[in-house]
Design an enzyme around this catalytic site. Structure first.
Site, PDB file in Angstrom:
ATOM      1  N   LYS A   1     -35.327  49.125 -37.614  1.00  0.00           N
ATOM      2  CA  LYS A   1     -34.113  49.799 -37.129  1.00  0.00           C
ATOM      3  C   LYS A   1     -32.865  48.951 -37.429  1.00  0.00           C
ATOM      4  CE  LYS A   1     -35.767  50.466 -32.834  1.00  0.00           C
ATOM      5  NZ  LYS A   1     -37.171  50.035 -32.919  1.00  0.00           N
TER       6      LYS A   1
ATOM      7  N   ARG B   1     -35.012  54.949 -24.739  1.00  0.00           N
ATOM      8  CA  ARG B   1     -36.402  54.520 -24.866  1.00  0.00           C
ATOM      9  C   ARG B   1     -37.315  55.251 -23.894  1.00  0.00           C
ATOM     10  NH1 ARG B   1     -35.291  49.196 -27.422  1.00  0.00           N
ATOM     11  NH2 ARG B   1     -37.215  48.070 -27.808  1.00  0.00           N
TER      12      ARG B   1
ATOM     13  N   ARG C   1     -37.384  35.208 -32.316  1.00  0.00           N
ATOM     14  CA  ARG C   1     -37.165  35.835 -31.010  1.00  0.00           C
ATOM     15  C   ARG C   1     -38.303  35.468 -30.068  1.00  0.00           C
ATOM     16  NH1 ARG C   1     -35.680  42.127 -31.698  1.00  0.00           N
ATOM     17  NH2 ARG C   1     -36.942  42.172 -29.836  1.00  0.00           N
TER      18      ARG C   1
ATOM     19  N   ARG D   1     -45.165  45.528 -26.031  1.00  0.00           N
ATOM     20  CA  ARG D   1     -44.042  46.320 -26.548  1.00  0.00           C
ATOM     21  C   ARG D   1     -44.545  47.566 -27.275  1.00  0.00           C
ATOM     22  NH1 ARG D   1     -41.296  41.905 -29.937  1.00  0.00           N
ATOM     23  NH2 ARG D   1     -39.741  43.440 -30.537  1.00  0.00           N
TER      24      ARG D   1
ATOM     25  N   ARG E   1     -40.960  37.612 -38.364  1.00  0.00           N
ATOM     26  CA  ARG E   1     -39.499  37.721 -38.308  1.00  0.00           C
ATOM     27  C   ARG E   1     -38.840  36.447 -37.773  1.00  0.00           C
ATOM     28  NH1 ARG E   1     -37.082  42.884 -35.339  1.00  0.00           N
ATOM     29  NH2 ARG E   1     -38.340  42.218 -33.592  1.00  0.00           N
TER      30      ARG E   1
HETATM   31  P1  AMP Z   1     -35.333  45.394 -29.105  1.00  0.00           P
HETATM   32  O1  AMP Z   1     -34.462  44.351 -29.701  1.00  0.00           O
HETATM   33  O2  AMP Z   1     -34.802  46.785 -29.282  1.00  0.00           O
HETATM   34  O3  AMP Z   1     -36.778  45.260 -29.536  1.00  0.00           O
HETATM   35  O4  AMP Z   1     -35.308  45.133 -27.505  1.00  0.00           O
HETATM   36  C1  AMP Z   1     -35.759  43.914 -26.956  1.00  0.00           C
HETATM   37  C2  AMP Z   1     -36.028  44.093 -25.472  1.00  0.00           C
HETATM   38  O5  AMP Z   1     -34.821  44.467 -24.795  1.00  0.00           O
HETATM   39  C3  AMP Z   1     -37.025  45.187 -25.126  1.00  0.00           C
HETATM   40  O6  AMP Z   1     -38.374  44.747 -25.219  1.00  0.00           O
HETATM   41  C4  AMP Z   1     -36.614  45.508 -23.691  1.00  0.00           C
HETATM   42  O7  AMP Z   1     -37.077  44.510 -22.773  1.00  0.00           O
HETATM   43  C5  AMP Z   1     -35.090  45.396 -23.758  1.00  0.00           C
HETATM   44  N1  AMP Z   1     -34.495  46.693 -24.128  1.00  0.00           N
HETATM   45  C6  AMP Z   1     -33.849  47.018 -25.285  1.00  0.00           C
HETATM   46  N2  AMP Z   1     -33.435  48.291 -25.270  1.00  0.00           N
HETATM   47  C7  AMP Z   1     -33.827  48.819 -24.082  1.00  0.00           C
HETATM   48  C8  AMP Z   1     -33.720  50.100 -23.475  1.00  0.00           C
HETATM   49  N3  AMP Z   1     -33.125  51.135 -24.097  1.00  0.00           N
HETATM   50  N4  AMP Z   1     -34.244  50.260 -22.228  1.00  0.00           N
HETATM   51  C9  AMP Z   1     -34.822  49.243 -21.576  1.00  0.00           C
HETATM   52  N5  AMP Z   1     -34.998  48.013 -22.104  1.00  0.00           N
HETATM   53  C10 AMP Z   1     -34.498  47.787 -23.345  1.00  0.00           C
END
Ligand code: AMP
Length: 212
Positions: A14, A91, A160, A171, A125
């Site tokens: 993404k 999400r 990360r 996840r 990554r």
């Molecule tokens: P990402 O970078 O999109 O993989 O997000 C990393 C982490 O941030 C996720 O595993 C969640 O803990 C939190 N997070 C990101 N976006 C959301 C969302 N829309 N709702 C809830 N938690 C989120």
């Protein structure tokens, strides 16, 4: 002006696809909820501290916190003027319903990637400590080893903290259970455009997918 949602499991690309969109629509605002949480965590803001325990476990940060954060961002002038790419939001159904009251969406782009590639994308990554450019030890190394292609600094690379095997499992489960059902929700609204994102797309295809 485009209002887009990027949809797909962790590791679908993404962030990378957002950069590809910005190459053809430079002013569109990229809103990654994960990036906003990470930035807050780095600066130790109350929001960041609240999000930390959920992020560490690969769980979703509570909806009230997340929805308010997105609402605030969507109300800023740059978004009103230039449109947006939502990356990592919504999400779950509660978030999608809240969003439907805030904004009309032009397209939901679903990135499909085989599971073995997703796992390598996540576990391989890493990013540049000074400019955040993303690389991958399997697929996308910097041109000169140890030197960032984008900012040129001789720097350390960081991973990360949630890109570990243990957290990844959670996840992916959260994606299957909470997020994937939204595909049907948006398909019913005839908004979904599905693409295979095993590799980057040529610019012509990017334009077609986003409808310009
Ligand atoms: P990402 O970078 O999109 O993989 O997000 C990393 C982490 O941030 C996720 O595993 C969640 O803990 C939190 N997070 C990101 N976006 C959301 C969302 N829309 N709702 C809830 N938690 C989120």
């Amino acid at each position: 002006m485009k209002k887009l949602i990027l949809f797909g499991p962790p590791g679908a690309g993404k962030g990378t696809f957002s950069s590809q969109i910005k190459d053809v629509l430079p002013d569109i605002v990229h809103i990654s909820t994960g990036d906003i949480f990470r930035e807050n965590l780095k600066n130790e803001t109350p929001l960041g501290l609240k999000a930390k325990s959920y992020m560490d476990k690969g769980e979703l940060v509570p909806d009230d916190v997340t929805i308010e954060m997105v609402r605030e961002r969507l109300n800023k002038e740059d978004v009103k003027k230039n449109g947006f790419i939502l990356d990592g939001f919504p999400r779950n159904t509660t978030q999608a319903e809240a969003l439907s009251k805030m904004q009309e969406i032009d397209r939901v782009i679903l990135l499909n990637v085989p599971r073995d590639i997703i796992i390598k994308r996540i576990l391989g990554r890493y990013s540049c400590l000074s400019c955040n450019e993303i690389y991958n030890k399997y697929f996308m190394k910097p041109k000169k080893e140890g030197i960032c292609d984008k900012c040129g600094s001789k720097i350390e690379f960081k991973q990360r903290p949630d890109d570990t095997e243990e957290t990844l499992k959670n996840r992916l489960e959260v994606y299957e259970k909470n997020t994937k059902p939204l595909i049907e929700y948006y398909k019913n609204q005839k908004l979904v455009k599905e693409i295979d994102y095993s590799n980057k797309l040529p610019e012509k295809k990017v334009k077609k997918v986003i409808g310009i």
